[in-house]
Scaffold this active site. Sequence first.
Site, mmCIF file in Angstrom:
data_model
loop_
_atom_site.group_PDB
_atom_site.id
_atom_site.type_symbol
_atom_site.label_atom_id
_atom_site.label_comp_id
_atom_site.label_asym_id
_atom_site.label_seq_id
_atom_site.Cartn_x
_atom_site.Cartn_y
_atom_site.Cartn_z
ATOM 1 N N ASP A 75 0.711 -1.157 0.046
ATOM 2 C CA ASP A 75 -0.017 0.081 0.139
ATOM 3 C C ASP A 75 0.897 1.279 -0.016
ATOM 4 O O ASP A 75 1.945 1.269 0.490
ATOM 5 C CB ASP A 75 -0.884 0.063 1.199
ATOM 6 C CG ASP A 75 -1.968 0.899 1.351
ATOM 7 O OD1 ASP A 75 -2.346 1.209 0.178
ATOM 8 O OD2 ASP A 75 -2.342 1.363 2.297
ATOM 9 N N GLU A 92 -3.170 6.266 -7.921
ATOM 10 C CA GLU A 92 -4.154 7.124 -7.158
ATOM 11 C C GLU A 92 -4.196 8.697 -8.054
ATOM 12 O O GLU A 92 -3.184 9.110 -8.311
ATOM 13 C CB GLU A 92 -3.616 7.530 -5.792
ATOM 14 C CG GLU A 92 -4.605 8.420 -5.117
ATOM 15 C CD GLU A 92 -4.298 8.611 -3.636
ATOM 16 O OE1 GLU A 92 -3.871 7.792 -2.729
ATOM 17 O OE2 GLU A 92 -4.353 9.836 -2.966
ATOM 18 N N HIS A 105 -7.304 9.706 5.473
ATOM 19 C CA HIS A 105 -6.926 8.767 6.171
ATOM 20 C C HIS A 105 -6.745 8.947 7.739
ATOM 21 O O HIS A 105 -6.849 10.170 8.025
ATOM 22 C CB HIS A 105 -5.137 8.503 6.001
ATOM 23 C CG HIS A 105 -4.870 7.792 4.624
ATOM 24 N ND1 HIS A 105 -4.513 8.600 3.667
ATOM 25 C CD2 HIS A 105 -5.111 6.559 4.090
ATOM 26 C CE1 HIS A 105 -4.463 7.904 2.424
ATOM 27 N NE2 HIS A 105 -4.908 6.700 2.871
ATOM 28 N N HIS A 134 -9.854 4.934 -0.126
ATOM 29 C CA HIS A 134 -8.792 4.903 0.939
ATOM 30 C C HIS A 134 -9.592 5.564 2.096
ATOM 31 O O HIS A 134 -10.811 6.137 1.846
ATOM 32 C CB HIS A 134 -7.599 5.482 0.540
ATOM 33 C CG HIS A 134 -6.676 4.777 -0.207
ATOM 34 N ND1 HIS A 134 -5.569 4.553 0.093
ATOM 35 C CD2 HIS A 134 -6.918 4.348 -1.346
ATOM 36 C CE1 HIS A 134 -4.794 3.705 -0.876
ATOM 37 N NE2 HIS A 134 -5.511 3.463 -1.744
ATOM 38 N N GLY A 162 -10.961 4.377 4.938
ATOM 39 C CA GLY A 162 -12.146 3.530 5.230
ATOM 40 C C GLY A 162 -12.547 3.909 6.722
ATOM 41 O O GLY A 162 -13.760 3.891 6.898
ATOM 42 N N ASN A 201 -10.160 0.375 1.876
ATOM 43 C CA ASN A 201 -8.925 0.188 2.656
ATOM 44 C C ASN A 201 -9.100 0.636 4.038
ATOM 45 O O ASN A 201 -9.726 1.658 4.374
ATOM 46 C CB ASN A 201 -7.797 1.109 2.219
ATOM 47 C CG ASN A 201 -6.975 0.648 0.956
ATOM 48 O OD1 ASN A 201 -7.564 -0.275 0.274
ATOM 49 N ND2 ASN A 201 -5.951 1.462 0.616
HETATM 50 P P1 13P Z 1 -7.534 4.491 7.245
HETATM 51 O O1 13P Z 1 -6.366 4.303 8.253
HETATM 52 O O2 13P Z 1 -8.461 5.888 7.509
HETATM 53 O O3 13P Z 1 -8.663 3.276 7.663
HETATM 54 O O4 13P Z 1 -6.973 4.655 5.898
HETATM 55 C C1 13P Z 1 -6.593 3.100 5.566
HETATM 56 C C2 13P Z 1 -6.014 3.476 4.167
HETATM 57 O O5 13P Z 1 -6.630 3.899 3.225
HETATM 58 C C3 13P Z 1 -4.898 2.728 3.999
HETATM 59 O O6 13P Z 1 -4.301 2.917 2.568
#
Ligand code: 13P
Length: 280
Positions: free
Chosen positions: A81, A133, A177, A205, A207, A227
Amino acid sequence: MLTEMSPLLKAASAGGYAIGSFSVANMEMVLGVIKALEETKSPGIIQIAQVRLNYSPLELIGPLMVAAAKNSSVPVAVHFDHGKTKEKIIQALETGFTSVMFDGSHLPFEENSKVTAEINRIAKSYNADCEGEIGCVGGSEDGSENIAINCTSPEQALEFYNNTQVDALAVAIGNAHGNYKQAPKLRFDILEKTASLVPVPLVLHGGTGILPDDFRKCAKLGIRKINIATATFDSVEQSVRSAYENKKIGGYYNLQTAEVEGAYRNAMKHIEIFGCAGKA
Ligand code: 13P
């Protein structure tokens, strides 16, 4: 079984659901996520971001992730990732990861297109998938930077896809994030338009903290990979904390069990929302 990411996302497109891509940092998290996938008969993805390697070296966590996917009774892709450097991305591919992301979202469009296309060519030589992305998801994977959200332009997303031929495309639709201060207002209009133009699965991303109904709407409108990182880390920490508070920890292995349990519960919750249970 270890699998590529593309077939999982293609089946999700056909079935109108999303696949959980769960970030892991140690063996306990891997065990918890895989247990949830197996119990619910869900396909899934386990991933680690490049910024996390300071805590979990790729040389150690990478082979563990690949072995766990190989041993699982359900299809599991192993994804790198937010790859930042070619060197680490190649190391992940050499380790057996079946998918890599190049995150060039902060680069000028042309540069992002050029490097992502190159990473995709490298990934293909390993029979692996590549995620790019376009636009800027807010925050940063490890919370160290407060990157502003810059929503994806659907037309630019199509141009980016044409330039790079990526297998999956992460979009910015108001997501960020880390933990949100308040529930985000996602731009479903942008998502819908982007999904109508770009012929590959879209990735959400950030999530953690997105509301269940918003997840479902995203899956309806074309998000095929979601994610989840912070929610897993928080759930593991919370599980350990409450095990101590409830005097359930009498030794190391109780601590380990509480960690696995935290990752498992978080994965179970998201698998149910994403609609991927029973799709393995
Ligand atoms: P979160 O930490 O907000 O769940 O995001 C995860 C993410 O997008 C990892 O690439």
